[in-house]
Design a protein around this motif. Structure first.
Motif, PDB file in Angstrom:
ATOM      1  N   ASN A  15       0.821  -1.220   0.000  1.00  0.00           N
ATOM      2  CA  ASN A  15       0.000   0.000   0.000  1.00  0.00           C
ATOM      3  C   ASN A  15       0.863   1.282   0.000  1.00  0.00           C
ATOM      4  OD1 ASN A  15      -2.345   1.513   0.044  1.00  0.00           O
ATOM      5  ND2 ASN A  15      -3.273   0.316   1.683  1.00  0.00           N
ATOM      6  N   VAL A  18       3.660   2.283   2.782  1.00  0.00           N
ATOM      7  CA  VAL A  18       3.975   1.140   3.648  1.00  0.00           C
ATOM      8  C   VAL A  18       5.485   1.058   3.931  1.00  0.00           C
ATOM      9  CG1 VAL A  18       4.233  -0.585   1.796  1.00  0.00           C
ATOM     10  CG2 VAL A  18       3.496  -1.303   4.057  1.00  0.00           C
ATOM     11  N   GLY A  19       6.293   1.633   3.016  1.00  0.00           N
ATOM     12  CA  GLY A  19       7.746   1.603   3.225  1.00  0.00           C
ATOM     13  C   GLY A  19       8.496   0.883   2.113  1.00  0.00           C
ATOM     14  N   LYS A  20       7.943   0.891   0.920  1.00  0.00           N
ATOM     15  CA  LYS A  20       8.593   0.184  -0.197  1.00  0.00           C
ATOM     16  C   LYS A  20       9.985   0.766  -0.503  1.00  0.00           C
ATOM     17  CE  LYS A  20       4.989   0.972  -2.789  1.00  0.00           C
ATOM     18  NZ  LYS A  20       4.123   1.527  -1.714  1.00  0.00           N
ATOM     19  N   GLU A  39      10.935   3.957  -7.933  1.00  0.00           N
ATOM     20  CA  GLU A  39       9.753   4.395  -8.693  1.00  0.00           C
ATOM     21  C   GLU A  39       9.905   5.866  -9.069  1.00  0.00           C
ATOM     22  OE1 GLU A  39       6.053   4.828  -6.463  1.00  0.00           O
ATOM     23  OE2 GLU A  39       5.177   3.415  -7.865  1.00  0.00           O
ATOM     24  N   VAL A  41       8.422   8.698  -9.003  1.00  0.00           N
ATOM     25  CA  VAL A  41       7.363   9.618  -8.545  1.00  0.00           C
ATOM     26  C   VAL A  41       7.659  11.051  -8.995  1.00  0.00           C
ATOM     27  CG1 VAL A  41       6.149  10.534  -6.503  1.00  0.00           C
ATOM     28  CG2 VAL A  41       6.913   8.170  -6.513  1.00  0.00           C
ATOM     29  N   LEU A  66       0.514  14.040 -10.504  1.00  0.00           N
ATOM     30  CA  LEU A  66       0.104  13.370  -9.257  1.00  0.00           C
ATOM     31  C   LEU A  66      -0.933  14.245  -8.542  1.00  0.00           C
ATOM     32  CD1 LEU A  66       0.656  10.904  -7.400  1.00  0.00           C
ATOM     33  CD2 LEU A  66       2.407  12.279  -6.252  1.00  0.00           C
ATOM     34  N   MET A  69      -4.230  14.434 -10.507  1.00  0.00           N
ATOM     35  CA  MET A  69      -5.011  13.202 -10.365  1.00  0.00           C
ATOM     36  C   MET A  69      -5.743  13.180  -9.019  1.00  0.00           C
ATOM     37  SD  MET A  69      -4.784   9.934  -8.884  1.00  0.00           S
ATOM     38  CE  MET A  69      -3.072   9.807  -8.402  1.00  0.00           C
ATOM     39  N   TYR A  70      -5.065  13.623  -7.961  1.00  0.00           N
ATOM     40  CA  TYR A  70      -5.737  13.619  -6.653  1.00  0.00           C
ATOM     41  C   TYR A  70      -6.811  14.713  -6.559  1.00  0.00           C
ATOM     42  CZ  TYR A  70      -2.809  10.016  -4.531  1.00  0.00           C
ATOM     43  OH  TYR A  70      -2.209   8.816  -4.216  1.00  0.00           O
ATOM     44  N   GLN A  81      -2.709   7.015 -15.464  1.00  0.00           N
ATOM     45  CA  GLN A  81      -2.364   5.599 -15.680  1.00  0.00           C
ATOM     46  C   GLN A  81      -1.567   5.385 -16.963  1.00  0.00           C
ATOM     47  OE1 GLN A  81      -3.723   4.773 -12.088  1.00  0.00           O
ATOM     48  NE2 GLN A  81      -2.342   3.473 -13.210  1.00  0.00           N
ATOM     49  N   SER A  84       1.997   6.650 -15.831  1.00  0.00           N
ATOM     50  CA  SER A  84       2.669   5.789 -14.838  1.00  0.00           C
ATOM     51  C   SER A  84       3.025   4.453 -15.481  1.00  0.00           C
ATOM     52  CB  SER A  84       1.797   5.590 -13.588  1.00  0.00           C
ATOM     53  OG  SER A  84       0.555   5.001 -13.936  1.00  0.00           O
ATOM     54  N   GLU A 112      10.378  -1.058  -7.721  1.00  0.00           N
ATOM     55  CA  GLU A 112       9.326  -0.609  -6.814  1.00  0.00           C
ATOM     56  C   GLU A 112       8.046  -0.540  -7.627  1.00  0.00           C
ATOM     57  OE1 GLU A 112      11.751   2.796  -4.794  1.00  0.00           O
ATOM     58  OE2 GLU A 112       9.652   2.903  -4.182  1.00  0.00           O
ATOM     59  N   ARG A 113       7.149  -1.422  -7.334  1.00  0.00           N
ATOM     60  CA  ARG A 113       5.933  -1.601  -8.126  1.00  0.00           C
ATOM     61  C   ARG A 113       6.265  -2.051  -9.557  1.00  0.00           C
ATOM     62  NH1 ARG A 113       1.618  -0.541  -5.196  1.00  0.00           N
ATOM     63  NH2 ARG A 113       1.563   1.247  -3.800  1.00  0.00           N
ATOM     64  N   ASP A 118       0.289  -1.540 -11.608  1.00  0.00           N
ATOM     65  CA  ASP A 118      -0.350  -0.412 -12.303  1.00  0.00           C
ATOM     66  C   ASP A 118      -1.780  -0.815 -12.704  1.00  0.00           C
ATOM     67  OD1 ASP A 118       0.945   2.248 -13.784  1.00  0.00           O
ATOM     68  OD2 ASP A 118      -0.859   1.489 -14.764  1.00  0.00           O
ATOM     69  N   ARG A 179       3.831  14.119   2.213  1.00  0.00           N
ATOM     70  CA  ARG A 179       3.965  14.492   0.789  1.00  0.00           C
ATOM     71  C   ARG A 179       2.785  15.396   0.441  1.00  0.00           C
ATOM     72  NH1 ARG A 179       4.438   9.376  -2.506  1.00  0.00           N
ATOM     73  NH2 ARG A 179       6.697   9.406  -2.308  1.00  0.00           N
ATOM     74  N   GLU A 182      -0.503  14.366  -1.245  1.00  0.00           N
ATOM     75  CA  GLU A 182      -1.320  13.334  -0.591  1.00  0.00           C
ATOM     76  C   GLU A 182      -2.097  13.856   0.606  1.00  0.00           C
ATOM     77  OE1 GLU A 182       1.786  10.576   0.269  1.00  0.00           O
ATOM     78  OE2 GLU A 182       1.784   9.696  -1.735  1.00  0.00           O
TER      79      GLU A 182
HETATM   80  P1  DGT Z   1       6.478   3.790   0.014  1.00  0.00           P
HETATM   81  O1  DGT Z   1       7.914   3.743  -0.371  1.00  0.00           O
HETATM   82  O2  DGT Z   1       5.924   2.436   0.361  1.00  0.00           O
HETATM   83  O3  DGT Z   1       6.192   4.837   1.026  1.00  0.00           O
HETATM   84  O4  DGT Z   1       5.711   4.096  -1.327  1.00  0.00           O
HETATM   85  P2  DGT Z   1       5.180   5.436  -1.925  1.00  0.00           P
HETATM   86  O5  DGT Z   1       3.901   5.770  -1.267  1.00  0.00           O
HETATM   87  O6  DGT Z   1       6.240   6.486  -2.006  1.00  0.00           O
HETATM   88  O7  DGT Z   1       4.947   4.938  -3.414  1.00  0.00           O
HETATM   89  P3  DGT Z   1       3.596   4.457  -4.063  1.00  0.00           P
HETATM   90  O8  DGT Z   1       3.895   3.725  -5.314  1.00  0.00           O
HETATM   91  O9  DGT Z   1       2.777   3.681  -3.102  1.00  0.00           O
HETATM   92  O10 DGT Z   1       2.860   5.780  -4.444  1.00  0.00           O
HETATM   93  C1  DGT Z   1       3.419   7.042  -4.664  1.00  0.00           C
HETATM   94  C2  DGT Z   1       2.259   7.992  -4.879  1.00  0.00           C
HETATM   95  O11 DGT Z   1       1.751   7.834  -6.182  1.00  0.00           O
HETATM   96  C3  DGT Z   1       1.061   7.727  -3.963  1.00  0.00           C
HETATM   97  O12 DGT Z   1       0.406   8.943  -3.708  1.00  0.00           O
HETATM   98  C4  DGT Z   1       0.189   6.813  -4.776  1.00  0.00           C
HETATM   99  C5  DGT Z   1       0.436   7.285  -6.159  1.00  0.00           C
HETATM  100  N1  DGT Z   1       0.440   6.221  -7.176  1.00  0.00           N
HETATM  101  C6  DGT Z   1       1.466   5.399  -7.490  1.00  0.00           C
HETATM  102  N2  DGT Z   1       1.176   4.639  -8.525  1.00  0.00           N
HETATM  103  C7  DGT Z   1      -0.076   4.970  -8.891  1.00  0.00           C
HETATM  104  C8  DGT Z   1      -0.932   4.542  -9.931  1.00  0.00           C
HETATM  105  O13 DGT Z   1      -0.602   3.709 -10.768  1.00  0.00           O
HETATM  106  N3  DGT Z   1      -2.159   5.137  -9.971  1.00  0.00           N
HETATM  107  C9  DGT Z   1      -2.567   6.073  -9.090  1.00  0.00           C
HETATM  108  N4  DGT Z   1      -3.798   6.579  -9.218  1.00  0.00           N
HETATM  109  N5  DGT Z   1      -1.771   6.514  -8.103  1.00  0.00           N
HETATM  110  C10 DGT Z   1      -0.551   5.978  -8.023  1.00  0.00           C
END
Ligand code: DGT
Length: 246
Positions: A15, A18-20, A39, A41, A66, A69-70, A81, A84, A112-113, A118, A179, A182
């Motif tokens: 999720n 989570v700490g990826k 990843e 980002v 990003l 989208m939010y 999508q 990404s 990472e992912r 996706d 962030r 978010e």
């Molecule tokens: P981590 O290292 O586990 O803390 O991971 P994050 O949160 O840095 O990385 P991730 O992939 O869970 O997400 C980074 C941000 O981008 C988060 O706000 C969710 C968003 N995100 C990532 N991939 C996608 C995607 O394919 N679609 C959408 N809608 N959002 C995405």
């Protein structure tokens, strides 16, 4: 066997927050035979900078996809999508670095992912939440399947590491990292993403379209543990990974 086919390709899933990335860094430091591709980002936060062909006029501002989208998921989720998935596709198509190909022991390329989360986590979730309409979802699936089939073994994985934690724990970590984009995220959203991860990686109830994904080894790690600052927990988790992907 040639160098490329000896390198295992593994993605870290889990999720948001989570700490990826933290875990990926631990793996990177765990040995010469592990290489992590982070990843992108920052590319999504500044689209024009990421796409070398575009020249901005002085009046034009850069796009933070990003954030867009939010702020307006129905308008921007499809665009997000496509971008990404394209950046993930590029990452997965890159050949592993020479040091991995020359390695005598098991070498592992970690992402990472992946192009699979996706689709089976985010795009599916966006469709179920109404942020992608049925036409966009159909078009997405059509080109996604086409690309995966065309690239074949080049974009296949040999395993997945699932960092599993409750949505509440992820929400706390998300709050701590702060962030900007978010800020408005609610626990409900993390709940839906958690269910998608569980359906895909634990219950195996997500309908996946690629044969190699159906029997993919999945290592489930308890990421509810505070592994970021605890060297003992870190060592235990890394050991689990090494045994699993030996
Ligand atoms: P981590 O290292 O586990 O803390 O991971 P994050 O949160 O840095 O990385 P991730 O992939 O869970 O997400 C980074 C941000 O981008 C988060 O706000 C969710 C968003 N995100 C990532 N991939 C996608 C995607 O394919 N679609 C959408 N809608 N959002 C995405």
């Amino acid at each position: 066997m040639d160098g490329i086919s000896r390198v295992k390709r593994v993605s870290i899933e889990g999720n948001i927050a989570v700490g990826k990335s933290t875990f990926a860094k631990l793996l990177q430091n765990a040995g010469q035979n592990w290489e992590v591709t982070p990843e992108p980002v920052s590319k999504w936060q500044n689209v024009e900078e990421a796409t070398s062909q575009i020249v901005l006029s002085p009046q034009q501002t850069t796009s933070n996809l990003l954030q867009m989208m939010y702020q307006d998921p129905k308008r921007w989720s499809y665009t997000f999508q496509t971008f990404s998935c394209m950046s993930r596709m590029r990452t997965q198509l890159q050949p592993p670095p020479a040091k991995l190909m020359q390695s005598r022991d098991t070498a592992v390329q970690v992402y990472e992912r992946s192009i699979y989360s996706d689709r089976y986590i985010f795009a599916l979730n966006s469709f179920e939440l109404g942020a992608l309409n049925s036409t966009e979802w159909a078009v997405y699936q059509d080109w996604h399947s086409f690309l995966v089939e065309q690239f074949g073994p080049k974009v296949q994985l040999e395993g997945i590491i699932y960092l599993r934690a409750s949505p509440q724990v992820c929400m706390e970590r998300l709050g701590k990292r702060g962030r900007e984009e978010e800020r408005g995220l609610q626990l409900d959203y993390l709940d839906t993403l958690h269910v998608q991860h569980e359906n895909w990686l634990i219950n195996k109830s997500t309908k996946v379209h690629f044969d190699h994904l159906k029997n993919l080894p999945v290592l489930v790690l308890d990421a509810g543990l505070e592994f970021e600052k605890d060297p003992e927990v870190q060592a235990r988790l890394i050991k689990e990974v090494k045994i699993f992907f030996h």
